[in-house]
Design an enzyme around this catalytic site. Structure first.
Site, PDB file in Angstrom:
ATOM      1  CE  LYS A  64      -3.835   1.860   2.861  1.00  0.00           C
ATOM      2  NZ  LYS A  64      -4.618   1.559   4.093  1.00  0.00           N
ATOM      3  CB  SER A 139      -7.952   3.245   3.112  1.00  0.00           C
ATOM      4  OG  SER A 139      -7.082   2.825   4.166  1.00  0.00           O
ATOM      5  CB  SER A 163      -7.727   0.253   6.260  1.00  0.00           C
ATOM      6  OG  SER A 163      -8.283   1.494   6.611  1.00  0.00           O
TER       7      SER A 163
END
Length: 256
Positions: A64, A139, A163
């Site tokens: 990420k 996310s 997330s």
């Protein structure tokens, strides 16, 4: 193919493993046009791919875009990037790469990891490879998308309020938020330092256990014990589940 199996194949035939890594990296670039899982791909050379030995040799992973990757910008979901050029490397990436895992690149995320929609006004929406009209959740949507589509074997995310876990659930794969201090946070940008933890996303539970064995081999004995307990929702909560979902839930529980 499980992570364990891919590592075994790499040990038996390093040349084949190297070719597979290069092929998968090239395929990921092609697939990304439809999925928008990656923001940037890490530059590689054929000589570097799958050369290193280790417990993750022959595997490919993604991170990420809240983890520092040397030589690459760190956007944290923003454009222009939060960091134009990272000279440092996140501690967790360093562990994985030292064990032979090859980094494919940085994945998409909600801005500052503050929402859970899997969309970003600068970089667009991450697409679910199975149900494109459904929300990918976030996310860590890009990392989950890359794993679910088979672009990588596993991926890193960050998790404060869900997330990693929500994104993995939306794609039918497994996500783990490490307990406080389990996985190193150095080199990971955090919105809420008191809550944020690195997380792992992989196709199955066995893959997560294998990864934890690599990252923190001296701290996961409870996960491997045959005496662990599984806690299930109470009857009142289960009554709220639709019949079709309850059938799937019952099947999953029976396989644990």
């Amino acid at each position: 193919m499980s992570i364990r199996e891919r590592v075994r194949r790499s040990a038996e035939n390093p040349g084949l493993a190297r070719a597979e890594v290069i092929s998968r990296l090239e395929q990921a670039r092609v697939m990304n046009g439809a999925l928008n899982a990656f923001l940037r791909f890490y530059p590689y050379t054929e000589g570097a791919a799958a050369e290193a030995g280790g417990t993750l040799s022959g595997t490919v992973f993604a991170a990420k875009d809240c983890f520092q990757i040397p030589g690459m910008p760190l956007t944290y979901g923003f454009e222009p990037p939060l960091v134009a050029y990272s000279s440092a490397e996140a501690a967790l990436l360093r562990i994985l790469r030292n064990e032979g895992a090859f980094l494919a690149g940085s994945t998409s995320l909600d801005e500052a990891c503050l929402t859970s929609y899997g969309t970003n006004r600068h970089f667009g929406r991450t697409v679910n490879p199975f149900l494109s009209e459904r929300s990918p959740l976030g996310s860590s949507s890009g990392s989950a998308s890359a794993v679910a589509a088979g672009m990588v074997d596993f991926a890193l995310g960050s998790d404060s309020g869900g997330s990693v876990r929500a994104s993995a659930a939306a794609w039918g794969i497994c996500g783990l938020k490490g307990s406080s201090g389990l996985l190193p946070c150095d080199g990971m940008v955090m919105a809420f330092p008191e809550f944020d933890e690195p997380g792992l996303i992989a196709p199955g539970i066995d893959d997560l256990i294998y990864l934890l064995n690599t990252c923190v081999p001296d701290r996961i004995e409870p996960l491997l014990s045959p005496d662990f307990e599984i806690l299930l929702p109470c009857k009142t909560e289960l009554e709220l589940i639709s019949p079709s979902m309850m059938d799937d839930f019952a099947l999953t529980v029976s396989e644990l």
